[in-house]
Motif scaffolding. Structure first.
Motif, mmCIF file in Angstrom:
data_model
loop_
_atom_site.group_PDB
_atom_site.id
_atom_site.type_symbol
_atom_site.label_atom_id
_atom_site.label_comp_id
_atom_site.label_asym_id
_atom_site.label_seq_id
_atom_site.Cartn_x
_atom_site.Cartn_y
_atom_site.Cartn_z
ATOM 1 N N GLU A 856 7.375 34.967 6.247
ATOM 2 C CA GLU A 856 8.211 35.996 6.868
ATOM 3 C C GLU A 856 7.505 37.357 6.849
ATOM 4 O O GLU A 856 7.623 38.141 7.797
ATOM 5 N N GLU A 857 6.781 37.606 5.761
ATOM 6 C CA GLU A 857 6.038 38.862 5.705
ATOM 7 C C GLU A 857 4.951 38.915 6.776
ATOM 8 O O GLU A 857 4.699 39.971 7.375
ATOM 9 N N GLU A 858 4.328 37.766 7.040
ATOM 10 C CA GLU A 858 3.310 37.729 8.086
ATOM 11 C C GLU A 858 3.942 37.977 9.458
ATOM 12 O O GLU A 858 3.388 38.721 10.288
ATOM 13 N N TYR A 859 5.118 37.343 9.717
ATOM 14 C CA TYR A 859 5.830 37.596 10.980
ATOM 15 C C TYR A 859 6.068 39.100 11.151
ATOM 16 O O TYR A 859 5.809 39.676 12.207
ATOM 17 N N GLU A 860 6.596 39.708 10.077
ATOM 18 C CA GLU A 860 6.944 41.122 10.152
ATOM 19 C C GLU A 860 5.712 41.985 10.407
ATOM 20 O O GLU A 860 5.739 42.916 11.220
ATOM 21 N N ARG A 861 4.601 41.667 9.753
ATOM 22 C CA ARG A 861 3.395 42.477 9.906
ATOM 23 C C ARG A 861 2.847 42.403 11.331
ATOM 24 O O ARG A 861 2.526 43.430 11.956
ATOM 25 N N TYR A 862 2.782 41.169 11.893
ATOM 26 C CA TYR A 862 2.231 41.015 13.238
ATOM 27 C C TYR A 862 3.145 41.632 14.294
ATOM 28 O O TYR A 862 2.682 42.279 15.254
ATOM 29 N N LEU A 863 4.455 41.437 14.123
ATOM 30 C CA LEU A 863 5.385 42.008 15.088
ATOM 31 C C LEU A 863 5.364 43.538 15.042
ATOM 32 O O LEU A 863 5.453 44.200 16.082
ATOM 33 N N GLN A 864 5.241 44.075 13.844
ATOM 34 C CA GLN A 864 5.193 45.534 13.716
ATOM 35 C C GLN A 864 3.940 46.093 14.388
ATOM 36 O O GLN A 864 3.980 47.139 15.059
ATOM 37 N N LEU A 896 0.374 39.279 28.773
ATOM 38 C CA LEU A 896 1.091 39.447 27.505
ATOM 39 C C LEU A 896 2.529 38.966 27.623
ATOM 40 O O LEU A 896 3.077 38.360 26.694
ATOM 41 N N GLN A 897 3.165 39.223 28.779
ATOM 42 C CA GLN A 897 4.538 38.775 28.984
ATOM 43 C C GLN A 897 4.619 37.261 28.954
ATOM 44 O O GLN A 897 5.544 36.676 28.365
ATOM 45 N N THR A 898 3.642 36.590 29.582
ATOM 46 C CA THR A 898 3.597 35.120 29.566
ATOM 47 C C THR A 898 3.420 34.612 28.137
ATOM 48 O O THR A 898 4.060 33.628 27.727
ATOM 49 N N LEU A 899 2.568 35.301 27.380
ATOM 50 C CA LEU A 899 2.333 34.892 25.986
ATOM 51 C C LEU A 899 3.598 35.034 25.147
ATOM 52 O O LEU A 899 3.926 34.150 24.344
ATOM 53 N N ILE A 900 4.347 36.116 25.374
ATOM 54 C CA ILE A 900 5.601 36.321 24.632
ATOM 55 C C ILE A 900 6.609 35.235 24.967
ATOM 56 O O ILE A 900 7.313 34.705 24.098
ATOM 57 N N THR A 901 6.654 34.846 26.246
ATOM 58 C CA THR A 901 7.580 33.781 26.671
ATOM 59 C C THR A 901 7.223 32.462 25.994
ATOM 60 O O THR A 901 8.096 31.714 25.531
ATOM 61 N N GLN A 902 5.939 32.157 25.916
ATOM 62 C CA GLN A 902 5.507 30.918 25.265
ATOM 63 C C GLN A 902 5.886 30.913 23.770
ATOM 64 O O GLN A 902 6.299 29.892 23.238
ATOM 65 N N ILE A 903 5.706 32.072 23.106
ATOM 66 C CA ILE A 903 6.063 32.152 21.678
ATOM 67 C C ILE A 903 7.547 31.925 21.479
ATOM 68 O O ILE A 903 7.975 31.178 20.580
ATOM 69 N N ASN A 904 8.375 32.512 22.363
ATOM 70 C CA ASN A 904 9.823 32.321 22.250
ATOM 71 C C ASN A 904 10.203 30.874 22.481
ATOM 72 O O ASN A 904 11.066 30.319 21.791
ATOM 73 N N VAL A 908 12.107 28.263 19.746
ATOM 74 C CA VAL A 908 13.386 27.589 20.011
ATOM 75 C C VAL A 908 13.254 26.096 19.833
ATOM 76 O O VAL A 908 14.151 25.409 19.326
ATOM 77 N N GLU A 909 12.094 25.492 20.222
ATOM 78 C CA GLU A 909 11.910 24.055 20.139
ATOM 79 C C GLU A 909 11.778 23.547 18.717
ATOM 80 O O GLU A 909 12.024 22.373 18.448
ATOM 81 N N GLU A 910 11.381 24.421 17.759
ATOM 82 C CA GLU A 910 11.220 23.956 16.368
ATOM 83 C C GLU A 910 12.572 23.598 15.784
ATOM 84 O O GLU A 910 13.583 24.252 16.064
ATOM 85 N N PRO A 911 12.646 22.504 14.945
ATOM 86 C CA PRO A 911 13.924 22.089 14.362
ATOM 87 C C PRO A 911 14.391 23.120 13.367
ATOM 88 O O PRO A 911 13.608 23.803 12.751
#
Length: 911
Positions: A856-864, A896-904, A908-911
């Motif tokens: 979670e800390e890694e998520y926060e760092r990259y998103l920031q 970048l927009q396409t990349l963001i869509t792929q990440i989203n 969503v697909e992960e259980p």
């Protein structure tokens, strides 16, 4: 014939008849003894029977049978008094007469026992313990009972004698006089006895019993009579030393030592109370007043007990291991009663000095003879030793005194104090250097007051009064100067521990001593220490207090290095390498020789150019800001040099100009790394202010104005003040005055309302400096917009103290602050030490409990980082910006927009 008739008849006999009938009559009288105490004793001590008994016959013929009964009857008389005394009154004449008769009988008994002692002393032949074995023991028991009764009547006379002490006071006084005389006679008698080394077990046991009995009496008579108390102690010590080889392993050494300590401390307290009475009375002519005479007598007792303790310790040191903690405590107790202790009672300086000479000089001699005694060293150097706050300074001064004495001690004592405990089976103890630094740290109140101590002697003259810091530093350095090289390792460990602790002044003290060590030692030793410290700085995890303490030490040691070693140091830690930039960030360029300085300048400026180029190529990503800050710290270090080269100034101005144009106050307010960047830019700009372009000044001032002052860290505010004060050196060109001057006044105005008194003081200092040198006086008038701010500034400039604090209030405030600072330092050290609390040998947990948190800390760092980059991009491509961004920018944004869509979609697909 009845016993009464027999006694009357014997009392009329002449000496010849007594001698003839002695062996027949004496046994009959002994049987009836309890009922005829006073008459029987009188017969024995008069010229009736005792003169006709030889020395060899006294014990078996009289003392062994009569004296135990004397003790028993005497005790019954005291018991009878205790029972009847409650009903004593002037109206109850019968009880009055009865009690007086008992007291008279007790007085007569003591007189008779004194007669026995005088008779034994009259023999010309030498007296042995075997010939009078019962006499000393019985007399001592009677004396103990007598003195206990007298002490009780003195303390509780209103209860025991129902407030009618005058009815029997004369007899009580007579009882004390006879007891005093009896004890004095007994000690004179015992002093004449000489035991040989071949003395029997019984004789040795007898003298030990006498010493211990008198010790018990000492504890009783301490408040009755000074002379008797002192003479009793003299006899105890004299007999102990006289028969040392016979009794040293049988004496209650701990009890004797503890009693001497208590008597000495009580005597000191009595002296101080008398001195306070003299001070309260306001007596000018102290020499002729009765209180001063009492003070002199009490001072003599202090000197006596101190010298006695020194003498006893010298003779029986090997048996005093269990007493060392009491000796240690006594030293602290006594020194806490004298200046410079902050809790020392207020007494006239002349009286304090008189008492100091009487007590502290012998205590210093005692310390000298205990230095080689391991139990004492273990007590003083005990890491777990806890003492109350009033003993912090005495403990520090004790250790400093030890430092001053070590040079004259043998190698074993030097090792004992310098090296600390070396093996696990030893009792844990610090080295004396570690203990000094620890005790100095605890003296926060004494450093804040501050206390002053005598300076070292130079050509027979004391060098005035010095601070506690200087006092400790001088003595530590003096000890280091004579310290054998084999003890350098524990010294270095102690100094490093001192540098790495949270208390700043203690770290400075350790740094001072370390610098002396480097100057006093070889150039190679200094170079070795610099390399060690540089490695430690490089391994520090962050910009904590340990980093700054080590950096302070490094800066000072660099001045002490040879030019050759400085050049080699630059080669070993080249500033161009990022891992070494934390080392150079905290150094002073002026400490280096010309060759080393030029290499550092070239490496730093070249490294800064590389970092800026890479930062620009990457689009100024937030993840690269830490690299930027490290190299900017080194650039700021270059600004500390004298006679900056034009090339260095030009390169540095180009660097800050490029970076000021990228600073956004909104981003700075949110991101701590950017706050650090702005702090460094402000400090560099303050040095180069005369070379900075006007548009860069506008950018810097605009960035500062956009910040919320109350939410900025203190170090950023201090850098801002440094920059604002430097603006006073400039004449702001008219074309930017409207953009700069109102913002300067607004910044000063906001800072002058800062709630922190410490920051406010720096604000006043910075504003005063700006006002003193600026050509733009309108800034001053625009800053002073309220009466409150005007008052603050005027009071500062005129050095007016708005609130005069009393000494008592200041002292109490400092005491409160001490606990706050101590807790703060402990908290800082706990936070820094927390990662190493788990042993390295412990196996890791089978399940990583914090693994999910790390993701979670890694998520926060990259998103920031992404969010910050996008906001920065938005700031330059938004509406109103010319020219319009090129087409490739839009193409990259679509990717970048396409990349963001792929990440989203993946999320969503992960259980």
């Amino acid at each position: 014939m009845s016993q009464v008739t027999l006694l009357d008849e014997v009392s009329r006999w002449n000496q010849e008849t007594c001698q003839q009938e002695l062996k027949t009559v004496l046994p009959k009288l002994v049987i009836s003894f309890p009922d005829f105490l006073h008459k029987f004793i009188s017969l024995h001590t008069s010229n009736r029977f005792l003169p006709h008994l030889s020395l060899s016959e006294l014990e078996t013929g009289c003392f062994s049978t009569v004296l135990p009964k004397v003790v028993k009857v005497f005790a019954s008389l005291l018991e009878e008094i205790s029972k009847q005394i409650g009903g004593l009154s002037s109206q109850n004449t019968e009880l009055h007469v009865f009690l007086r008769n008992i007291l008279k009988m007790m007085v007569q008994t003591l007189e008779s026992l004194s007669g026995c002692v005088r008779h034994v002393c009259s023999f010309e032949e030498s007296v042995s313990f075997d010939s009078i074995r019962s006499l000393p023991s019985c007399i001592l028991r009677v004396l103990k009972d007598t003195f206990q009764h007298l002490v009780m009547q003195r303390i509780l006379f209103s209860v025991m004698y129902s407030g009618r002490l005058s009815l029997v006071g004369d007899l009580l006084q007579g009882l004390f006089k006879e007891a005093y005389s009896l004890q004095k006679g007994l000690m004179e008698l015992l002093d004449k006895i000489n035991l040989e080394d071949t003395a029997s077990e019984e004789e040795v046991s007898d003298i030990v019993t006498v010493i211990h009995s008198l010790l018990d009496i000492c504890s009783i008579i301490s408040g009755l009579d000074i002379a008797l108390h002192a003479n009793t102690w003299k006899f105890i010590i004299k007999q102990s030393v006289k028969y040392q080889s016979l009794v040293e392993d049988r004496l209650r050494h701990t009890d004797i030592a503890f009693s001497l300590c208590e008597d000495l401390y009580t005597s000191v307290q009595n002296c101080i109370e008398l001195a306070q009475q003299i001070q309260q009375a306001g007596l000018q002519e102290m020499v002729h007043c009765p209180e001063y005479k009492l003070f002199q007598k009490a001072t003599k007792m202090c000197r006596f007990f101190a010298n006695t303790l020194v003498h006893y310790t010298k003779e029986f040191k090997a048996f005093l291991a269990k007493s060392c903690r009491r000796f240690h405590q006594l030293y602290l107790q006594i020194h806490s009663k004298f200046p410079p202790s902050v809790c020392a009672p207020s007494v006239p300086s002349a009286l304090s000095e008189e008492l100091r000479v009487a007590v502290l000089v012998p205590m210093d001699a005692m310390l000298t003879q205990l230095l080689s005694f391991q139990p004492f060293a273990e007590s003083v150097l005990d890491p777990d030793h806890q003492c109350s706050t009033e003993f912090y300074l005495p403990q520090c001064l004790l250790l400093v005194s030890v430092l001053g004495k070590l040079s004259s001690q043998p190698e074993e004592a030097m090792r004992l104090w310098s090296d600390g405990s070396q093996f696990s089976e030893e009792t844990p103890r610090w080295s004396v250097f570690e203990a000094v630094l620890h005790s100095f740290r605890r003296c926060m109140l004494e450093r804040a007051v501050p206390v002053w101590l005598p300076g070292v002697m130079l050509r027979g003259q004391a060098q005035g009064r010095v601070s506690l810091h200087q006092h400790v530093c001088v003595h530590m350095c003096a000890c280091v100067a004579v310290l054998p090289t084999q003890h350098f390792a524990p010294l270095e460990r102690s100094l490093l521990a001192g540098v790495l602790q949270a208390d700043t002044q203690t770290a400075v003290l350790a740094t001072d001593v370390w610098c002396f060590l480097a100057r006093y030692g070889t150039a190679e030793l200094c170079f070795h220490h610099v390399l060690l410290i540089a490695h430690l700085i490089r391994s520090c995890p962050g910009e904590g207090y340990q980093m700054f303490n080590l950096a302070l030490l490094l800066r000072r040691l660099l001045f002490l290095m040879t030019p050759k070693h400085q050049v080699e140091f630059v080669e070993r830690f080249p500033p161009a390498q990022e891992e070494n930039q934390c080392v150079w960030h905290h150094t002073l360029l002026r400490s280096l020789c010309t060759e080393a300085r030029m290499r550092v300048e070239d490496d730093v400026l070249a490294g800064a150019s590389v970092v800026l180029q890479e930062l620009e190529n990457s689009g100024y990503r937030m993840g690269d800001i830490l690299r930027l800050n490290r190299i900017l710290g080194c650039v700021l270090m270059l600004m500390g040099g004298s006679n900056l080269q034009a090339e260095c100034v030009g390169s540095s101005v180009k660097i800050i100009s490029q970076l000021w144009s990228r600073m956004s106050s909104n981003q700075v307010q949110v991101h701590p790394p950017l706050q650090c960047t702005v702090k460094l830019l402000l400090s560099i700009s303050a040095v180069l202010i005369k070379s900075v372009e006007p548009h860069v000044i506008v950018q810097a001032v605009s960035c500062l104005s956009g910040l919320t002052i109350q939410k900025c860290p203190d170090d950023l505010l201090l850098a801002a003040l440094e920059f604002l004060a430097s603006l006073g050196k400039l004449f702001i060109s008219p074309n930017i005055q409207c953009q700069v001057l109102p913002r300067i006044s607004g910044l000063f105005n906001g800072l002058l309302s800062h709630p922190s008194w410490l920051i406010l003081h720096h604000v006043l200092e910075g504003f005063g400096l700006f006002a003193e040198i600026t050509n733009h006086e309108e800034v001053i008038s625009q800053t002073l917009t309220s009466e409150e701010i005007k008052t603050k500034v005027l009071n500062y400039l005129s050095k007016t103290v708005s609130h005069q604090e009393s000494e008592e209030a200041r002292f109490e405030r400092l005491k409160e602050w001490r606990s706050v600072i101590e807790k703060h330092c402990e908290q800082m050290e706990c936070e820094d030490n927390s990662p190493v609390q788990t042993p390295l040998t412990e196996e890791p947990c089978p399940k990583r409990a914090r693994q999910e948190t790390k993701v979670e800390e890694e998520y926060e760092r990259y998103l920031q980082t992404a969010e910050s980059a996008l906001k920065a991009l938005q700031a330059i491509v938004g509406p109103g910006h010319n020219p319009s961004p090129p087409q490739w920018v839009r193409t990259r944004l679509e990717v970048l927009q396409t990349l963001i869509t792929q990440i989203n979609t993946t999320t969503v697909e992960e259980p």
